[in-house]
Design an enzyme around this catalytic site. Structure first.
Site, mmCIF file in Angstrom:
data_model
loop_
_atom_site.group_PDB
_atom_site.id
_atom_site.type_symbol
_atom_site.label_atom_id
_atom_site.label_comp_id
_atom_site.label_asym_id
_atom_site.label_seq_id
_atom_site.Cartn_x
_atom_site.Cartn_y
_atom_site.Cartn_z
ATOM 1 N N ARG A 257 22.148 47.503 22.147
ATOM 2 C CA ARG A 257 21.764 47.358 20.596
ATOM 3 C C ARG A 257 20.423 47.331 20.492
ATOM 4 N NH1 ARG A 257 24.309 41.670 18.738
ATOM 5 N NH2 ARG A 257 23.173 40.355 20.221
ATOM 6 N N SER B 32 36.763 41.510 38.244
ATOM 7 C CA SER B 32 36.463 40.233 38.843
ATOM 8 C C SER B 32 35.505 40.513 39.988
ATOM 9 C CB SER B 32 37.747 39.705 39.357
ATOM 10 O OG SER B 32 37.470 38.422 40.036
ATOM 11 N N LYS C 150 44.100 39.836 34.650
ATOM 12 C CA LYS C 150 42.946 39.358 34.819
ATOM 13 C C LYS C 150 42.882 37.695 34.320
ATOM 14 C CE LYS C 150 38.481 38.881 35.790
ATOM 15 N NZ LYS C 150 38.131 37.964 35.146
ATOM 16 N N HIS D 48 44.588 35.718 36.843
ATOM 17 C CA HIS D 48 43.832 35.529 38.017
ATOM 18 C C HIS D 48 42.722 34.351 37.882
ATOM 19 C CE1 HIS D 48 39.706 36.275 39.684
ATOM 20 N NE2 HIS D 48 40.235 37.105 40.701
ATOM 21 N N ASN D 49 42.174 34.444 36.686
ATOM 22 C CA ASN D 49 41.211 33.380 36.268
ATOM 23 C C ASN D 49 41.926 31.993 36.217
ATOM 24 O OD1 ASN D 49 39.473 35.509 35.950
ATOM 25 N ND2 ASN D 49 38.650 34.685 34.196
ATOM 26 N N GLU E 104 42.083 31.080 39.751
ATOM 27 C CA GLU E 104 40.724 30.771 40.136
ATOM 28 C C GLU E 104 40.523 29.215 39.671
ATOM 29 O OE1 GLU E 104 36.261 31.849 38.910
ATOM 30 O OE2 GLU E 104 37.904 33.143 38.942
ATOM 31 N N TYR E 105 40.640 29.009 38.450
ATOM 32 C CA TYR E 105 40.584 27.534 38.220
ATOM 33 C C TYR E 105 41.214 26.591 38.920
ATOM 34 C CZ TYR E 105 38.397 28.488 33.598
ATOM 35 O OH TYR E 105 37.467 28.748 32.342
#
Length: 606
Positions: free
Chosen positions: A198, A298, A353, A356-357, A360-361
């Site tokens: 933008r 990811s 996803k 997945h996170n 991951e945490y």
């Protein structure tokens, strides 16, 4: 250079003749009006208000086709012809090399063109017949689509832009860190790409142009800060990747794109969007005939550039249109398999996803807690802990996260002191961890490992309170020292439980939403490129029970737990011992003088 033919199509009154003549004048070439090829019987029929049928059009279209084939060897030319249906366009181009044809399709709304037709005088096509042309019109599958709402100069400029720049395979919107890295990845794989960012006066000006001047992979890409010109630069059906912030920004960009898109185009949202938003957007765009793919991506900046793990969901037809590009840009695992595959309809891609996170945490939290024990209880230095983690990485505990952790622990400042001790013990979250926990609550699936990791991050943000309370209450250290082998087995046990909870959540969501997610395929997607890639995931995949997704029943899991469970229980009791004045949420509960281990959690990002 070979001669070319420009075929300008559109319903009657769309401006074919005006545009065709202007283009021919600019290029100093010949212009031919398709209407002049109509036999007298066709003209008489239209003049009396009777629409032509396919039988009427056949000799007319063949006559134009013959004229093009006759003239192309000696000149470049412009032809104006309605070309309402795809089969008509095929007749116009029959036995002509497609590379010699520039299609220009003029499109506008009925009311505007009807008003324009009523102003015309002495034309055999009456305004009353326009409705039949709109009803017969079929969306083109190749060429430039140009709106008739522009003035003539703008239309000619857009045509010339399309002529001078071959259409791109795809376009990418959003040139932040991830967007730029993905654009470089895509261009580096041989796909032609248009990039758009933008224009914000004084803040974001000429960003796309700067990217083409900065990165070698993007030198030949086409930069834009005008969204209409950006869309016009893309080949049909258009394929557009969105790499903008999740939430309202995605909806805003889609609304800006819609006026310039046509049925069959595909939009891919590669950000960390909320899966319910993705499901809503797919349904909304289905009404326009536009495919929407929600693709979890990811790997962070490095993965986006070198090859990420990609989890596409949403429109299956949309996925098929962009499949070649997604597979080309995705990571390859050690078996040379591509870490990308269709996940499921609706928000399935963004859901996996999101989980997945969440995994991951919890993985990061575990590393921080075990670091805390080694540093606080066993009084080991960051370098010594890095050595331990490196040794662990050589076996089943090996993972991307553990690998980068040992590297972080070895960083030193200019004075040779551990940099980790200068990183504040405060960690944030990007929303996906919260969404994972909320989704688990909605579905009734327990995910305590992920929830505790999320809450530890929340607690860490209240650092001033933690410091104040630490000064009020006495702390007496009585550390429990755990043997290295027991510590490693406990770490692996906790990781198994974490992954079990995440896969169980995905399975439950898949059943509830009818996504039919194949968890073994998902493990392949996660085998390379993504943040949670690990040896453990490879073990889960190799021992997969085809009729059961429960990893607790796999031989590796049963063997590790049954053989070591008594010592694992003792280790967990020691790590969480109240008498030892220990905390399991080590990444966030450090007191005065304790190592700021949340720095470990603030490093990797997906």
């Amino acid at each position: 250079m070979p001669n070319k033919v420009f075929i300008v199509t559109g319903v009657s009154g769309s401006g074919k003749t005006t545009v065709g003549k202007a283009l021919a004048d600019l290029l100093k070439i010949s212009f031919y009006d398709g209407d002049s090829f109509h036999p007298a019987a066709n003209i008489a029929k239209m003049a009396s208000g009777i629409p032509l049928n396919d039988e009427d059009r056949l000799p007319f279209l063949k006559a134009i086709n013959n004229a093009i084939k006759e003239k192309l060897p000696v000149e470049t030319l412009v032809i104006a012809c309605s070309g309402l249906k795809e089969k008509y366009r095929q007749l116009l181009s029959e036995d002509i090399d497609p590379s010699l044809i520039h299609w220009v399709h003029l499109q506008g709304d009925y009311d505007t063109i009807h008003h324009r037709m009523k102003q015309r005088k002495d034309h055999f096509m009456s305004a009353n017949m326009l409705r039949s042309q709109f009803e017969a019109y079929e969306m083109p599958t190749a060429g430039m689509l140009i709106g008739t709402d522009k003035d003539l100069d703008q239309i000619i400029q857009q045509i010339m832009s399309g002529i001078n720049n071959n259409s791109s395979d795809l376009g990418l919107i959003g040139l932040g860190v991830m967007g730029t890295s993905l654009a470089r990845n895509i261009a580096g794989k041989g796909f032609s790409i248009s990039i758009y960012n933008r224009h914000v006066a004084g803040k974001e000006e000429g960003i796309a142009k700067k990217m083409t001047e900065t990165f070698a992979e993007l030198y030949s890409s086409k930069p834009f800060d005008d969204i209409q010109m950006f869309v016009a630069s893309l080949s049909l059906p258009r394929k557009i990747f969105l790499m903008v912030n999740a939430g309202r920004a995605v909806d805003d960009v889609i609304q800006h794109l819609l006026p310039f898109l046509t049925a069959g185009d595909t939009i891919v949202d590669g950000g960390n969007s909320y899966y319910k938003d993705t499901d809503r957007r797919q349904k909304q765009l289905d009404d326009h005939g536009i495919h929407f793919v929600g693709a979890g991506v990811s790997g962070g900046e490095e993965g986006a550039l070198l090859g990420p793990s990609i989890m596409p969901g949403g429109s299956k037809k949309g996925y098929e249109t962009v499949k070649e590009i997604l597979l080309g840009m995705a990571a390859k695992n050690e078996l040379r398999e591509t870490c990308c595959d269709y996940v499921g309809d609706g928000g399935a891609g963004h859901f996996v996803k999101m989980v997945h996170n969440g995994i991951e945490y919890a993985e990061m939290q575990l590393i921080a807690e075990f670091y805390s024990h080694l540093r606080g209880d066993q009084k080991k230095t960051p370098e010594e802990i890095a050595d331990i983690f490196e040794e662990w990485s050589k076996g089943d505990a090996g993972s991307y996260l553990l690998g980068i952790t040992k590297d972080i622990l070895r960083f030193t400042d200019k004075d040779g002191l551990p940099l980790i001790d200068k990183i504040s013990d405060m960690a944030g979250n990007k929303g996906t961890g919260s969404w994972t926990t909320m989704a688990a609550c909605e579905l009734g699936v327990p995910v305590p490992a992920m929830a505790e990791a999320l809450f530890s991050r929340y607690v860490s943000s209240f650092k001033s309170d933690r410091l104040r309370y630490a000064g009020i209450f006495n702390q007496v250290e009585n550390p429990v020292v755990i043997e290295q082998n027991d510590l490693l087995n406990t770490y692996m046990f906790c990781r198994i439980i974490n992954h079990f909870q995440g896969l169980r959540l995905i399975k439950q969501a898949s059943e509830a939403n009818g996504w039919n997610i194949d968890l073994k395929v998902l493990l392949k997607i996660w085998s390379g490129g993504c943040i949670i890639r690990s040896v453990l995931l490879a073990i889960f995949r190799s021992e997969w029970l085809e009729d059961n997704s429960d990893i607790l029943e796999q031989p590796y899991t049963k063997n590790l737990i049954n053989r070591n469970f008594p010592n694992i229980k003792k280790s967990i009791a020691g790590l969480a011992s109240v008498e030892a004045d220990a905390t399991t949420a080590a990444a966030s509960d450090a007191g005065p003088g304790d190592p700021p281990v949340a720095g470990l959690c603030s490093q990797p990002r997906s």
